[in-house]
Design an enzyme around this catalytic site. Structure first.
Site, PDB file in Angstrom:
ATOM      1  N   LEU A  88      13.677  29.121 -72.664  1.00 44.42           N
ATOM      2  CA  LEU A  88      12.833  28.214 -72.615  1.00 44.42           C
ATOM      3  C   LEU A  88      11.656  29.318 -73.701  1.00 44.42           C
ATOM      4  CD1 LEU A  88      11.342  25.353 -71.390  1.00 44.42           C
ATOM      5  CD2 LEU A  88      12.307  25.573 -73.263  1.00 44.42           C
ATOM      6  N   HIS A 129      20.591  30.425 -63.172  1.00 47.11           N
ATOM      7  CA  HIS A 129      19.765  31.166 -64.776  1.00 47.11           C
ATOM      8  C   HIS A 129      18.384  31.541 -64.264  1.00 47.11           C
ATOM      9  CE1 HIS A 129      18.476  31.020 -69.500  1.00 47.11           C
ATOM     10  NE2 HIS A 129      17.587  30.730 -68.302  1.00 47.11           N
ATOM     11  N   HIS A 133      15.593  34.741 -63.935  1.00 48.46           N
ATOM     12  CA  HIS A 133      13.845  34.948 -64.096  1.00 48.46           C
ATOM     13  C   HIS A 133      13.591  35.186 -62.887  1.00 48.46           C
ATOM     14  CE1 HIS A 133      13.672  33.361 -68.270  1.00 48.46           C
ATOM     15  NE2 HIS A 133      14.226  32.010 -67.806  1.00 48.46           N
TER      16      HIS A 133
HETATM   17 CO    CO Z   1      15.194  30.830 -68.912  1.00 48.23          CO
END
Ligand code: CO
Length: 155
Positions: A88, A129, A133
């Protein structure tokens, strides 16, 4: 709904801080993150993506979205698999990323209880994932040299 932090942004590049205790403010943040993930049709969201440098991730599990605070992988399988991944914070880009096939994660849940979860395949991919972050790593860092060239040339 919270606004998404998009690449490039220094908050996406920092190591996020551990959460001490799950305060009402943290719970409020978690609920807002869940809402934000749903609105954006995401399958995962990490706090730095909404501008908060804390070790909190939301993952869409088979039981719906769940929060994992201070998550860490404590067991990994040896096998890896590559599949397309988007983010995103890096909209419109899908890259083939290698991830460990099976992982076991330890974290605190929404109520501050210590939990362990086994994840495989797509779910394991989401966890890796989102954990990336929290360590300032994006999908564009996980691609090989030739993919980087393609990405830079937008082909
Ligand atoms: Co991401």
């Amino acid at each position: 709904m919270l606004s998404l932090t998009l690449h490039p942004n220094s908050i996406l590049r920092k190591r996020a801080e551990e959460v001490g205790t799950i305060t009402p403010e943290i719970k409020e943040l978690v609920l807002a993150m869940i809402e934000t993930m749903k609105e954006n049709k995401g399958v995962g969201l990490a706090a730095p993506q909404v501008g908060v440098s804390k070790r909190i991730i939301i993952v869409k599990t088979e039981n719906g979205p769940a929060a994992f605070v201070n998550p860490r992988i404590f067991k990994k399988s040896r096998t890896v698999e590559a599949d397309e991944e988007g983010c995103l914070s890096v909209p419109g880009i899908f890259l083939k990323i290698k991830r460990i096939k099976k992982v076991e994660i330890e974290a605190l849940d929404f109520d501050g209880r210590k939990i362990q979860i086994k994840a495989e395949g797509f779910l394991a991919r989401i966890f890796q994932h989102e954990l990336d972050h929290l360590n300032g790593v994006l999908i564009i860092d996980r691609i090989n040299f030739w993919q980087k060239i393609k990405f830079a040339l937008k082909i």
